[in-house]
Write a protein that holds these residues in place. Structure first.
Motif, PDB file in Angstrom:
ATOM      1  N   GLY A 315      78.298  29.848 104.508  1.00 37.09           N
ATOM      2  CA  GLY A 315      78.614  31.546 104.152  1.00 37.09           C
ATOM      3  C   GLY A 315      78.959  31.735 102.720  1.00 37.09           C
ATOM      4  N   VAL A 316      79.883  30.792 102.177  1.00 40.46           N
ATOM      5  CA  VAL A 316      80.421  31.066 100.872  1.00 40.46           C
ATOM      6  C   VAL A 316      79.387  30.807  99.848  1.00 40.46           C
ATOM      7  N   LEU A 317      78.698  29.859 100.308  1.00 44.61           N
ATOM      8  CA  LEU A 317      77.803  29.234  99.459  1.00 44.61           C
ATOM      9  C   LEU A 317      76.678  30.460  99.188  1.00 44.61           C
ATOM     10  N   VAL A 318      76.106  30.819 100.362  1.00 43.20           N
ATOM     11  CA  VAL A 318      75.120  31.838 100.222  1.00 43.20           C
ATOM     12  C   VAL A 318      75.740  33.127  99.815  1.00 43.20           C
ATOM     13  N   ALA A 319      76.768  33.753 100.161  1.00 45.10           N
ATOM     14  CA  ALA A 319      77.228  34.894  99.519  1.00 45.10           C
ATOM     15  C   ALA A 319      77.815  35.019  98.498  1.00 45.10           C
ATOM     16  N   SER A 320      78.074  33.583  97.574  1.00 48.03           N
ATOM     17  CA  SER A 320      78.558  33.766  96.269  1.00 48.03           C
ATOM     18  C   SER A 320      78.136  34.784  95.304  1.00 48.03           C
ATOM     19  N   PRO A 321      76.763  35.046  94.985  1.00 43.16           N
ATOM     20  CA  PRO A 321      76.283  36.111  94.300  1.00 43.16           C
ATOM     21  C   PRO A 321      76.853  37.305  94.659  1.00 43.16           C
ATOM     22  N   LEU A 322      76.951  37.910  95.935  1.00 47.96           N
ATOM     23  CA  LEU A 322      77.255  39.122  96.427  1.00 47.96           C
ATOM     24  C   LEU A 322      78.945  39.224  96.318  1.00 47.96           C
ATOM     25  N   LEU A 323      79.624  38.069  96.285  1.00 43.47           N
ATOM     26  CA  LEU A 323      81.033  38.185  96.415  1.00 43.47           C
ATOM     27  C   LEU A 323      81.380  38.497  94.737  1.00 43.47           C
ATOM     28  N   LEU A 324      80.548  37.972  93.925  1.00 37.68           N
ATOM     29  CA  LEU A 324      80.717  38.268  92.454  1.00 37.68           C
ATOM     30  C   LEU A 324      80.400  39.793  92.202  1.00 37.68           C
ATOM     31  N   VAL A 325      79.417  40.308  92.626  1.00 38.98           N
ATOM     32  CA  VAL A 325      78.938  41.500  92.301  1.00 38.98           C
ATOM     33  C   VAL A 325      79.997  42.733  92.980  1.00 38.98           C
ATOM     34  N   LEU A 326      80.603  42.261  94.286  1.00 42.54           N
ATOM     35  CA  LEU A 326      81.508  43.453  94.793  1.00 42.54           C
ATOM     36  C   LEU A 326      82.875  43.249  93.873  1.00 42.54           C
ATOM     37  N   THR A 327      83.307  41.767  93.470  1.00 38.36           N
ATOM     38  CA  THR A 327      84.427  41.943  92.835  1.00 38.36           C
ATOM     39  C   THR A 327      84.334  42.683  91.380  1.00 38.36           C
ATOM     40  N   LEU A 328      83.172  42.611  90.722  1.00 38.07           N
ATOM     41  CA  LEU A 328      83.078  43.530  89.695  1.00 38.07           C
ATOM     42  C   LEU A 328      83.006  45.146  90.048  1.00 38.07           C
ATOM     43  N   ARG A 344      99.537  38.734 107.704  1.00 41.98           N
ATOM     44  CA  ARG A 344      99.120  38.913 109.158  1.00 41.98           C
ATOM     45  C   ARG A 344      99.887  37.801 109.966  1.00 41.98           C
ATOM     46  N   VAL A 345      99.990  37.782 111.248  1.00 38.61           N
ATOM     47  CA  VAL A 345     100.449  36.969 112.479  1.00 38.61           C
ATOM     48  C   VAL A 345      99.091  36.282 112.942  1.00 38.61           C
ATOM     49  N   GLY A 346      99.499  34.906 112.755  1.00 35.26           N
ATOM     50  CA  GLY A 346      98.326  33.880 113.278  1.00 35.26           C
ATOM     51  C   GLY A 346      98.657  33.169 114.411  1.00 35.26           C
ATOM     52  N   HIS A 347      97.975  31.889 114.374  1.00 35.77           N
ATOM     53  CA  HIS A 347      98.323  31.075 115.590  1.00 35.77           C
ATOM     54  C   HIS A 347      99.855  30.770 115.994  1.00 35.77           C
ATOM     55  N   GLN A 348     100.110  30.887 117.079  1.00 34.27           N
ATOM     56  CA  GLN A 348     101.688  30.596 117.660  1.00 34.27           C
ATOM     57  C   GLN A 348     102.698  31.567 116.864  1.00 34.27           C
ATOM     58  N   GLY A 349     102.123  32.576 116.339  1.00 31.28           N
ATOM     59  CA  GLY A 349     103.280  33.590 115.760  1.00 31.28           C
ATOM     60  C   GLY A 349     103.371  33.403 114.083  1.00 31.28           C
ATOM     61  N   ARG A 350     102.726  32.381 113.650  1.00 28.72           N
ATOM     62  CA  ARG A 350     103.032  31.909 112.261  1.00 28.72           C
ATOM     63  C   ARG A 350     102.331  32.991 111.696  1.00 28.72           C
ATOM     64  N   THR A 351     103.122  33.350 110.253  1.00 26.80           N
ATOM     65  CA  THR A 351     102.462  34.303 109.467  1.00 26.80           C
ATOM     66  C   THR A 351     101.570  33.507 108.298  1.00 26.80           C
ATOM     67  N   PHE A 352     100.803  34.392 107.983  1.00 28.71           N
ATOM     68  CA  PHE A 352      99.871  33.997 106.727  1.00 28.71           C
ATOM     69  C   PHE A 352      99.139  35.171 105.825  1.00 28.71           C
ATOM     70  N   THR A 353      98.647  34.957 104.839  1.00 26.08           N
ATOM     71  CA  THR A 353      98.250  35.771 103.857  1.00 26.08           C
ATOM     72  C   THR A 353      96.696  35.916 104.112  1.00 26.08           C
ATOM     73  N   MET A 354      96.208  37.112 104.705  1.00 24.02           N
ATOM     74  CA  MET A 354      94.920  37.323 104.946  1.00 24.02           C
ATOM     75  C   MET A 354      94.337  38.050 103.564  1.00 24.02           C
ATOM     76  N   TYR A 355      93.081  37.541 103.178  1.00 19.71           N
ATOM     77  CA  TYR A 355      92.496  38.373 102.182  1.00 19.71           C
ATOM     78  C   TYR A 355      91.327  39.266 102.719  1.00 19.71           C
ATOM     79  N   LYS A 356      91.105  40.344 101.894  1.00 15.47           N
ATOM     80  CA  LYS A 356      90.096  41.311 102.231  1.00 15.47           C
ATOM     81  C   LYS A 356      89.591  41.852 100.619  1.00 15.47           C
ATOM     82  N   PHE A 357      88.604  42.271 100.643  1.00 16.92           N
ATOM     83  CA  PHE A 357      88.243  43.215  99.600  1.00 16.92           C
ATOM     84  C   PHE A 357      89.015  44.507  99.507  1.00 16.92           C
ATOM     85  N   ARG A 358      89.598  44.868  98.563  1.00 17.80           N
ATOM     86  CA  ARG A 358      90.233  45.970  98.392  1.00 17.80           C
ATOM     87  C   ARG A 358      89.382  47.346  98.740  1.00 17.80           C
ATOM     88  N   SER A 359      89.608  48.014  99.792  1.00 18.56           N
ATOM     89  CA  SER A 359      88.912  49.224  99.906  1.00 18.56           C
ATOM     90  C   SER A 359      89.464  50.659  99.822  1.00 18.56           C
TER      91      SER A 359
END
Length: 497
Positions: A315-328, A344-359
């Motif tokens: 998915g990352v390989l195929v979407a790389s051009p789209l990821l670049l365009v949306l970032t710009l 966010r809270v993940g597996h077994q209640g451990r926290t982690f940093t989730m990434y999204k495009f800022r909307s």
């Protein structure tokens, strides 16, 4: 009475009646009304025809490919016909056209997968007998192509069927039987899930509860001893029995509807436990329902992780051009960071940093408190259809669900999976009741069962129920089915804010 397990009925156990017989007038003196045509016979015919065409096309394509690369030889035209017929026979031998299995669960796809493996075995035997290695190459390639075609045909037909069922078509008339509280709950569940393929036309409750049931707005077709007459009067095709009925009643009910083309379903009373975890086991001649432990470790989890790595990398390989365009596009819109990071809270209640495009605008978090009074979300979730914090680019990202794409990197680093419950905020987890915390037993996902069943339009209770159903019953086959349905849900923009 014998019951068999079937994934295609969710948490309902199925008793498949014998072939219908012509009995003239029933013992009660009633004759069945004309029933609505059963869609399953037509659906099975379409599947069979499509599979035969897949077999023919697979042979022709395999022969063409092998000849182009110099590995194939010409074979008589009737080999193509034989391939199409063999493919249909192999699927049929795996009960792939059994009407009670159509339209739900993974039984249809499993029948195709098993047929593919048997086709390869048949190819090896035929090639060995004829001592023709070129034929083996053609037949194995044809089997793989037919398998792919069979799966795609079923997924496409399933999507078409569920669309019709959401519009009230191709449903089986159903009567729900049992005590009033259990009947009400089961009838509500069946009515709320049109993809189950059932239309509740009425209920049968104990005689002393009939007045109360009618007062509550239910259509009462009779008492619990009047099920056969209700089936005959109303042309019912499914009898769904709620939990809590004594064994002797179930046995006599099964006997009473023998000879009628009516399916008997029994709710086992185990909420959200279904499919591969539920089996009938004979213990010293006594059939008992065996419930397996859910799988939260072992080779299945490893296979899920490998699947995540392969598909997310692709998915990352195929979407790389789209990821670049949306970032710009995001950076140029207001100069802020393109990636929004959130704990966010993940597996077994451990926290982690989730990434999204800022909307949203960069001050969105600071403005949340002033908008809480306008919250349209369910439970602890905050949702607004017209959230003023969303940017112009962000509206497009959310409408197309492209804001979720950076979570592919969460999948690569192991904090998320392709399929699972959505990762909650710490504040949401603090409001969880004990059963809801079971969502944290699995790795959170980019998509999940509730996202493809209504996404933001579902209530909090419904989304929790679907998440718990996934946690209790997940399989790799279910993951692949959810990924497929996510693709269509995103295209349809169903439930997205």
């Amino acid at each position: 009475m014998l019951f068999r397990e079937s994934e295609s009925t969710g948490s309902l156990l199925v008793h498949t009646p014998p072939e219908p017989v012509t009995t003239g007038t029933s013992p009660s003196g009633l004759r069945p009304d004309r029933r609505r045509p059963d869609w399953s016979a037509r659906y099975a015919a379409w599947l069979l025809s499509a599979d035969a065409l897949c077999g023919l096309a697979a042979w022709g394509l395999a022969l063409t490919v092998t000849q182009l690369i110099g590995l194939g030889v010409a074979h008589p035209w009737w080999w193509a016909v034989a391939c199409g017929l063999l493919w249909v026979v192999l699927i049929g031998s795996g009960r792939g056209y059994e009407r009670s299995r159509l339209g739900l669960g993974s039984d249809e796809v499993r029948a195709v997968l098993h047929a593919g493996s048997r086709a390869v075995a048949v190819a090896a035997v035929v090639a060995a007998l004829l001592q023709d290695t070129a034929l083996l190459t053609v037949m194995v390639l044809a089997a793989l192509l037919a398998l792919l075609g069979g799966v795609l045909v079923r997924l496409a037909l399933r999507r078409w069927l569920h669309a019709r069922q959401r519009n009230g078509l191709d449903l089986r008339d159903t009567v729900v039987v049992g005590s009033l509280p259990q009947v009400t709950e089961l009838a509500d569940q069946l009515t709320g899930e049109p993809g189950a393929g059932m239309r509740v036309v009425g209920v049968c409750v104990p005689d002393h509860e009939i007045v109360e049931a009618r007062a509550s707005g239910l259509t009462v077709l009779g008492g619990t001893e009047d099920v056969r007459s209700a089936v005959l009067r109303h042309g019912v095709r499914v009898v769904a029995v709620a939990s809590g009925q004594p064994p002797h009643y179930l046995r006599e009910l099964a006997w009473s509807i023998e000879g009628l083309d009516t399916q008997l379903l029994v709710h086992p009373g185990l909420v959200e436990v279904a499919g591969p975890r539920m089996h009938i086991r004979p213990f010293i001649g006594l059939p008992l329902l065996a419930i397996e432990q859910p799988h939260f470790s072992g080779w299945r989890i490893s296979a899920k992780r490998v699947t995540d790595l392969v598909l997310s990398s692709l998915g990352v390989l195929v979407a790389s051009p789209l990821l670049l365009v949306l970032t710009l596009a995001i950076r140029l819109s207001d100069g802020g960071s393109a990636i929004f990071k959130q704990t966010r809270v993940g597996h077994q209640g451990r926290t982690f940093t989730m990434y999204k495009f800022r909307s949203m605008h960069v001050d969105a978090e600071a403005r949340l408190a002033e908008l809480m009074a306008q919250n349209e979300g369910a439970g602890p979730l905050f949702k607004m259809v017209d959230d003023p914090r969303i940017t112009r680019v962000g509206k497009f990202l959310r409408r197309t669900s492209l804001d979720e794409l950076p979570q592919l990197f969460n999948i690569l680093n192991g904090t998320m999976s392709l399929v699972g419950p959505r990762p909650p905020l710490p504040s949401e987890v603090e409001a969880y009741q004990r059963p809801v915390r079971r969502r944290l037993l699995v790795v959170p996902g980019l998509t999940g069962l509730w996202q493809v069943s209504g996404r933001s339009s579902l209530s909090w209770d419904e989304s929790v129920r679907l998440d718990l159903r996934y946690v209790e019953n997940w399989t790799l086959a279910l993951d692949l089915l959810i990924i497929w349905r996510t693709f269509w849900a995103v295209l349809a923009r169903r439930g997205a804010y």
